[in-house]
Design an enzyme around this catalytic site. Structure first.
Site, PDB file in Angstrom:
ATOM      1  N   ASP A 141      83.612  40.614  82.806  1.00 37.18           N
ATOM      2  CA  ASP A 141      83.620  41.834  81.991  1.00 37.18           C
ATOM      3  C   ASP A 141      82.229  41.965  81.380  1.00 37.18           C
ATOM      4  OD1 ASP A 141      84.604  44.077  80.512  1.00 37.18           O
ATOM      5  OD2 ASP A 141      84.720  42.803  78.745  1.00 37.18           O
ATOM      6  N   SER A 142      81.968  43.114  80.777  1.00 35.30           N
ATOM      7  CA  SER A 142      80.688  43.287  80.099  1.00 35.30           C
ATOM      8  C   SER A 142      80.615  42.429  78.830  1.00 35.30           C
ATOM      9  CB  SER A 142      80.510  44.755  79.730  1.00 35.30           C
ATOM     10  OG  SER A 142      81.638  45.197  79.014  1.00 35.30           O
TER      11      SER A 142
ATOM     12  N   CYS B 126      87.271  44.962  83.670  1.00 32.54           N
ATOM     13  CA  CYS B 126      86.429  45.923  82.958  1.00 32.54           C
ATOM     14  C   CYS B 126      86.759  47.307  83.496  1.00 32.54           C
ATOM     15  CB  CYS B 126      84.963  45.585  83.210  1.00 32.54           C
ATOM     16  SG  CYS B 126      83.818  46.796  82.517  1.00 32.54           S
TER      17      CYS B 126
ATOM     18  N   GLU C 103      83.215  43.736  69.820  1.00 38.17           N
ATOM     19  CA  GLU C 103      82.104  42.812  70.076  1.00 38.17           C
ATOM     20  C   GLU C 103      81.542  42.247  68.770  1.00 38.17           C
ATOM     21  OE1 GLU C 103      80.783  41.505  72.920  1.00 38.17           O
ATOM     22  OE2 GLU C 103      82.324  42.529  74.099  1.00 38.17           O
TER      23      GLU C 103
ATOM     24  N   CYS D 270      90.288  50.389  78.698  1.00 35.39           N
ATOM     25  CA  CYS D 270      89.129  49.516  78.573  1.00 35.39           C
ATOM     26  C   CYS D 270      89.693  48.180  78.126  1.00 35.39           C
ATOM     27  CB  CYS D 270      88.185  50.088  77.512  1.00 35.39           C
ATOM     28  SG  CYS D 270      86.909  48.938  76.994  1.00 35.39           S
TER      29      CYS D 270
ATOM     30  N   HIS E  18      88.562  45.920  76.405  1.00 33.50           N
ATOM     31  CA  HIS E  18      88.301  45.542  75.006  1.00 33.50           C
ATOM     32  C   HIS E  18      89.407  46.040  74.068  1.00 33.50           C
ATOM     33  CE1 HIS E  18      84.201  44.620  76.277  1.00 33.50           C
ATOM     34  NE2 HIS E  18      83.890  44.255  75.047  1.00 33.50           N
TER      35      HIS E  18
HETATM   36  N1  DGL Z   1      85.381  46.154  78.719  1.00 34.79           N
HETATM   37  C1  DGL Z   1      84.710  47.300  79.233  1.00 34.79           C
HETATM   38  C2  DGL Z   1      85.716  48.216  79.886  1.00 34.79           C
HETATM   39  O1  DGL Z   1      86.814  47.797  80.171  1.00 34.79           O
HETATM   40  C3  DGL Z   1      84.042  48.153  78.233  1.00 34.79           C
HETATM   41  C4  DGL Z   1      82.950  47.726  77.432  1.00 34.79           C
HETATM   42  C5  DGL Z   1      81.665  48.355  77.863  1.00 34.79           C
HETATM   43  O2  DGL Z   1      81.399  49.538  77.596  1.00 34.79           O
HETATM   44  O3  DGL Z   1      80.931  47.618  78.467  1.00 34.79           O
HETATM   45  O4  DGL Z   1      85.441  49.358  80.138  1.00 34.79           O
END
Ligand code: DGL
Length: 267
Positions: free
Chosen positions: A10-11, A73, A151, A185, A187
Site C-alpha cells: 500500500d502507499s 490500495c 498517516e 481506500c 486507509h
Molecule cells: N491506501 C490508499 C488507497 O487505498 C490511499 C492512500 C493514498 O492516497 O495513497 O487508496
C-alpha cells in the site's frame, strides 16, 4: 512455493486493514508488507506516477520471493489496472472483491463510495458495481484528508478533528439515504468507528481491505498455494520512511504492542 510469504503493499498504513483480516483467516501464512510511507499519498498523483510506484512496489515484493501479491490500495487498484498482467504470481487488487460485497449487502440499491481523488475520478468502483447490477444507484465522494488523518495517527472516534472531517465529507452521502458505504481506500477502515458513528448503524460499511483478504485466501486455496506448515505465520513490515511512526500507528490499529519486525528500505 506454498511456504513462501504473501506480499501486500500500500502507499502507507492502509494495507494493514488487509493484513489484519488475512491473519484472522489464514493464521499460519507468512506475510511481507510494504508501505510506501515516503511517497504517500498516491491518491492525488498522476496516472503515470501511480503506475510507476505500483510497479516498483510489486518488484520489491517479488524480490522477497512472495507467492502472491495483493495491492491493498484503492488508488493502485483503480489506476494501475495493467499491473496484474506483468506479474509472474497471482494478484488481486481491492476493487472487484469490494464491489461484490457491496452489491450483496445493499437492500435499498443505494451504495456510497468513498476513496481518494484518483479512485473516485477513475469511477472504478462505480463501473464494477454497475457491471454486476445496473439498477443500483452509486454516489461517490473523495475524502483525501482521511489519508492524512490516518498517516498522522488521528484515528480515535473520540477525536474532534476526526469527527469534524468525517462530517464534512460524508454529509452529502448521508442525505442520499445510502444503506451501504464502500470504504474504497484501505486507509479508511482505520477510522471506521467515527464513520459508523456519524452515518448510524443502519448503514453497512464495506471494508476493502477485509473483502480483499477474504478473496485472496480463496485464490490461494484454489491454486493449492496455502502454507501447509501449521506454525503461526510471521509478518515482516518494510517502509520507505521512518520506522517509528509506522510502528506506533500499526500497533494501535492491529491491537498489538510487539511489532518488532519493521525495516526501512529505499526503493
Ligand atoms: N491506501 C490508499 C488507497 O487505498 C490511499 C492512500 C493514498 O492516497 O495513497 O487508496
Amino acid at each position: 512455493m506454498s511456504d513462501s510469504a504473501i506480499g501486500i503493499f500500500d502507499s502507507g498504513l492502509g494495507g494493514l486493514t488487509a493484513v489484519k483480516e488475512l491473519v484472522k483467516v489464514l493464521p499460519n501464512e507468512n506475510i511481507v508488507y510494504f508501505g510506501d510511507t515516503a511517497r504517500v499519498p498516491y491518491g492525488n498523483r498522476s496516472k503515470k506516477t501511480i503506475i510507476k510506484y505500483a510497479e516498483q512496489d510489486a518488484s520489491f515484493l517479488l524480490s522477497k520471493g512472495v507467492k502472491m501479491i495483493i495491492a491493498a490500495c484503492g488508488t493502485v487498484s483503480s489506476v494501475a489496472t495493467g499491473l496484474r498482467d506483468t506479474l509472474p504470481v497471482p494478484f488481486t487488487g481491492v476493487v472487484d472483491p469490494t464491489a461484490d460485497a457491496a452489491v450483496r449487502a445493499t437492500r435499498n440499491g443505494k451504495i456510497g463510495v468513498i476513496g481518494t481523488s484518483a479512485t473516485v475520478n477513475s469511477q472504478s468502483y462505480k463501473k464494477a458495481i454497475l457491471s454486476k447490477n445496473e439498477s443500483i444507484k452509486v454516489y461517490q465522494q473523495d475524502c483525501p484528508l482521511f489519508v492524512s488523518l490516518v498517516e498522522n495517527g488521528f484515528i480515535s472516534e473520540e477525536d474532534q478533528i476526526v469527527q469534524l472531517v468525517v462530517e464534512r465529507y460524508l454529509e452529502k452521502l448521508k442525505n442520499q439515504n445510502i444503506d451501504t458505504l464502500i470504504l474504497g481506500c484501505t486507509h479508511f477502515p482505520i477510522i471506521s468507528r467515527a464513520i459508523q458513528n456519524y452515518l448510524g448503524s443502519s448503514v453497512t460499511l464495506i471494508d476493502s481491505g477485509k473483502e480483499t483478504a477474504l478473496y485472496a485466501a480463496e485464490i490461494l486455496k484454489q491454486k493449492n498455494l496455502l502454507n501447509n506448515d501449521k506454525a503461526p505465520g510471521e509478518c515482516i513490515y518494510y517502509v520507505s520512511d521512518t520506522v517509528d511512526d509506522f510502528r506506533r500507528t500499526a500497533q494501535i490499529f492491529l491491537g498489538k504492542n510487539d511489532i518488532e519486525d519493521v525495516y526501512h528500505i529505499t526503493l
